[in-house]
Design a protein around this motif. Structure first.
Motif, PDB file in Angstrom:
ATOM      1  N   VAL A 174      -3.441  -3.132   9.433  1.00 52.97           N
ATOM      2  CA  VAL A 174      -2.576  -2.935   8.270  1.00 52.97           C
ATOM      3  C   VAL A 174      -1.779  -1.639   8.410  1.00 52.97           C
ATOM      4  O   VAL A 174      -0.578  -1.601   8.140  1.00 52.97           O
ATOM      5  CB  VAL A 174      -3.410  -2.941   6.967  1.00 52.97           C
ATOM      6  CG1 VAL A 174      -2.609  -2.397   5.793  1.00 52.97           C
ATOM      7  CG2 VAL A 174      -3.907  -4.349   6.667  1.00 52.97           C
ATOM      8  N   LEU A 175      -2.438  -0.586   8.851  1.00 51.22           N
ATOM      9  CA  LEU A 175      -1.752   0.692   8.981  1.00 51.22           C
ATOM     10  C   LEU A 175      -0.712   0.678  10.099  1.00 51.22           C
ATOM     11  O   LEU A 175       0.265   1.421  10.043  1.00 51.22           O
ATOM     12  CB  LEU A 175      -2.763   1.823   9.199  1.00 51.22           C
ATOM     13  CG  LEU A 175      -3.639   2.129   7.982  1.00 51.22           C
ATOM     14  CD1 LEU A 175      -4.731   3.113   8.346  1.00 51.22           C
ATOM     15  CD2 LEU A 175      -2.807   2.637   6.819  1.00 51.22           C
ATOM     16  N   GLU A 176      -0.925  -0.164  11.099  1.00 54.74           N
ATOM     17  CA  GLU A 176       0.049  -0.282  12.189  1.00 54.74           C
ATOM     18  C   GLU A 176       1.218  -1.182  11.833  1.00 54.74           C
ATOM     19  O   GLU A 176       2.240  -1.170  12.501  1.00 54.74           O
ATOM     20  CB  GLU A 176      -0.635  -0.820  13.457  1.00 54.74           C
ATOM     21  CG  GLU A 176      -1.579   0.169  14.099  1.00 54.74           C
ATOM     22  CD  GLU A 176      -2.331  -0.418  15.290  1.00 54.74           C
ATOM     23  OE1 GLU A 176      -2.393  -1.654  15.439  1.00 54.74           O
ATOM     24  OE2 GLU A 176      -2.876   0.381  16.066  1.00 54.74           O
ATOM     25  N   SER A 177       1.061  -1.978  10.781  1.00 53.83           N
ATOM     26  CA  SER A 177       2.115  -2.925  10.409  1.00 53.83           C
ATOM     27  C   SER A 177       3.040  -2.295   9.374  1.00 53.83           C
ATOM     28  O   SER A 177       2.826  -1.188   8.909  1.00 53.83           O
ATOM     29  CB  SER A 177       1.486  -4.198   9.836  1.00 53.83           C
ATOM     30  OG  SER A 177       0.926  -3.919   8.558  1.00 53.83           O
ATOM     31  N   ASP A 178       4.039  -3.054   9.006  1.00 53.75           N
ATOM     32  CA  ASP A 178       4.966  -2.607   7.964  1.00 53.75           C
ATOM     33  C   ASP A 178       4.411  -3.083   6.627  1.00 53.75           C
ATOM     34  O   ASP A 178       4.940  -3.997   6.009  1.00 53.75           O
ATOM     35  CB  ASP A 178       6.365  -3.178   8.217  1.00 53.75           C
ATOM     36  CG  ASP A 178       7.370  -2.669   7.203  1.00 53.75           C
ATOM     37  OD1 ASP A 178       7.109  -1.645   6.545  1.00 53.75           O
ATOM     38  OD2 ASP A 178       8.434  -3.310   7.072  1.00 53.75           O
ATOM     39  N   SER A 179       3.326  -2.465   6.194  1.00 56.27           N
ATOM     40  CA  SER A 179       2.638  -2.915   4.991  1.00 56.27           C
ATOM     41  C   SER A 179       3.253  -2.370   3.709  1.00 56.27           C
ATOM     42  O   SER A 179       2.803  -2.685   2.623  1.00 56.27           O
ATOM     43  CB  SER A 179       1.159  -2.525   5.068  1.00 56.27           C
ATOM     44  OG  SER A 179       1.040  -1.123   5.198  1.00 56.27           O
ATOM     45  N   ALA A 180       4.291  -1.561   3.809  1.00 53.99           N
ATOM     46  CA  ALA A 180       4.926  -1.005   2.622  1.00 53.99           C
ATOM     47  C   ALA A 180       5.580  -2.083   1.761  1.00 53.99           C
ATOM     48  O   ALA A 180       5.792  -1.876   0.569  1.00 53.99           O
ATOM     49  CB  ALA A 180       5.954   0.047   3.022  1.00 53.99           C
ATOM     50  N   THR A 240       2.034  17.644  -5.424  1.00 55.67           N
ATOM     51  CA  THR A 240       1.259  16.864  -4.473  1.00 55.67           C
ATOM     52  C   THR A 240       2.145  15.804  -3.842  1.00 55.67           C
ATOM     53  O   THR A 240       2.836  15.073  -4.561  1.00 55.67           O
ATOM     54  CB  THR A 240       0.075  16.163  -5.181  1.00 55.67           C
ATOM     55  OG1 THR A 240      -0.611  17.119  -5.947  1.00 55.67           O
ATOM     56  CG2 THR A 240      -0.836  15.503  -4.190  1.00 55.67           C
ATOM     57  N   PRO A 241       2.144  15.715  -2.506  1.00 52.94           N
ATOM     58  CA  PRO A 241       2.978  14.687  -1.868  1.00 52.94           C
ATOM     59  C   PRO A 241       2.454  13.301  -2.198  1.00 52.94           C
ATOM     60  O   PRO A 241       1.252  13.087  -2.315  1.00 52.94           O
ATOM     61  CB  PRO A 241       2.845  14.990  -0.377  1.00 52.94           C
ATOM     62  CG  PRO A 241       1.620  15.804  -0.240  1.00 52.94           C
ATOM     63  CD  PRO A 241       1.387  16.494  -1.548  1.00 52.94           C
ATOM     64  N   LYS A 242       3.369  12.369  -2.385  1.00 56.41           N
ATOM     65  CA  LYS A 242       2.977  10.984  -2.646  1.00 56.41           C
ATOM     66  C   LYS A 242       2.611  10.303  -1.334  1.00 56.41           C
ATOM     67  O   LYS A 242       3.329  10.423  -0.348  1.00 56.41           O
ATOM     68  CB  LYS A 242       4.121  10.218  -3.300  1.00 56.41           C
ATOM     69  CG  LYS A 242       4.270  10.475  -4.767  1.00 56.41           C
ATOM     70  CD  LYS A 242       5.305   9.542  -5.325  1.00 56.41           C
ATOM     71  CE  LYS A 242       4.642   8.675  -6.363  1.00 56.41           C
ATOM     72  NZ  LYS A 242       5.545   7.747  -6.981  1.00 56.41           N
ATOM     73  N   LEU A 243       1.485   9.612  -1.352  1.00 58.31           N
ATOM     74  CA  LEU A 243       1.087   8.842  -0.173  1.00 58.31           C
ATOM     75  C   LEU A 243       1.850   7.531  -0.166  1.00 58.31           C
ATOM     76  O   LEU A 243       2.163   6.987  -1.232  1.00 58.31           O
ATOM     77  CB  LEU A 243      -0.416   8.560  -0.212  1.00 58.31           C
ATOM     78  CG  LEU A 243      -1.303   9.785  -0.063  1.00 58.31           C
ATOM     79  CD1 LEU A 243      -2.761   9.381  -0.258  1.00 58.31           C
ATOM     80  CD2 LEU A 243      -1.127  10.431   1.284  1.00 58.31           C
ATOM     81  N   PRO A 244       2.151   7.020   1.016  1.00 61.29           N
ATOM     82  CA  PRO A 244       2.841   5.728   1.080  1.00 61.29           C
ATOM     83  C   PRO A 244       2.009   4.643   0.400  1.00 61.29           C
ATOM     84  O   PRO A 244       0.796   4.746   0.287  1.00 61.29           O
ATOM     85  CB  PRO A 244       2.950   5.441   2.582  1.00 61.29           C
ATOM     86  CG  PRO A 244       2.709   6.739   3.255  1.00 61.29           C
ATOM     87  CD  PRO A 244       1.890   7.563   2.326  1.00 61.29           C
ATOM     88  N   ARG A 245       2.678   3.600  -0.042  1.00 60.07           N
ATOM     89  CA  ARG A 245       2.034   2.495  -0.754  1.00 60.07           C
ATOM     90  C   ARG A 245       0.851   1.918   0.010  1.00 60.07           C
ATOM     91  O   ARG A 245      -0.126   1.502  -0.566  1.00 60.07           O
ATOM     92  CB  ARG A 245       3.062   1.403  -1.020  1.00 60.07           C
ATOM     93  CG  ARG A 245       2.480   0.198  -1.708  1.00 60.07           C
ATOM     94  CD  ARG A 245       3.564  -0.798  -2.034  1.00 60.07           C
ATOM     95  NE  ARG A 245       3.036  -2.089  -2.344  1.00 60.07           N
ATOM     96  CZ  ARG A 245       2.636  -2.456  -3.540  1.00 60.07           C
ATOM     97  NH1 ARG A 245       2.716  -1.644  -4.545  1.00 60.07           N
ATOM     98  NH2 ARG A 245       2.171  -3.681  -3.740  1.00 60.07           N
TER      99      ARG A 245
END
Length: 166
Positions: free
Chosen positions: A43-49, A2-7
């Motif tokens: 949040v999804l548009e920002s660099d939330s990682a 399963t691919p890991k989803l980004p943080r």
């Protein structure tokens, strides 16, 4: 495998809490859900990682969006009342009044298409009268970056208003 989803997808576990908090504050679940939606989009548009505390980040982002909304409503009410005063006192022309309201709405819509910092720079400089140095200090940016944000915003507004006149 399963691919890991980004943080950043860890943010979604806080959705119900965010909606609940803002439903209590706004006394309106629909508005709270709209606010939560806007928060997640930002949040999804920002660099939330790189965010260390997603829950706190979400709540602060929601608070910022809510404050921006209240300020926008205050400015809109002030502009409408100023437009009413101008139309009644100077020309008495209802068409002039409607054009002023439409222009304000067009500017507001165009501003929402821009990143948050562009909007902040524009509002703080053009509406609140802050200097570029004051804005740079508030945002923790260089004056040069503030100037670039303003140029980007003014070009965007010009382009959008030109499209309306075409």
């Amino acid at each position: 495998m399963t691919p890991k989803l980004p943080r950043r997808h860890g943010f979604f576990e806080h959705y119900e809490e965010l909606v609940g908090t803002w439903t209590r504050r706004l006394r309106n679940r629909q508005q709270a859900e709209d606010l939560a939606h806007d928060t997640f989009v930002r949040v999804l548009e920002s660099d939330s990682a790189v965010v260390q505390q997603p829950r706190a980040y979400l709540h602060q982002t929601a608070r910022n969006i809510a404050v921006d909304g209240y300020r926008r409503e205050d400015r809109r009410g002030a502009m409408e009342s100023e437009a009413i005063d101008l139309s009644v006192s100077s020309s008495g022309d209802p068409e002039h009044f409607m054009q002023a309201i439409q222009l304000a709405d067009s500017i507001e819509r165009a501003l929402t298409e821009l990143p948050v910092n562009c909007r902040k720079v524009f509002v703080w400089q053009k509406i609140e009268g802050l200097t570029q140095a004051e804005i740079a200090e508030r945002l923790g940016l260089s004056k040069n970056m503030v100037e670039k944000y303003m140029i980007r915003t003014l070009r965007h507004l010009r382009d959008r208003l030109d499209e309306l006149q075409s």
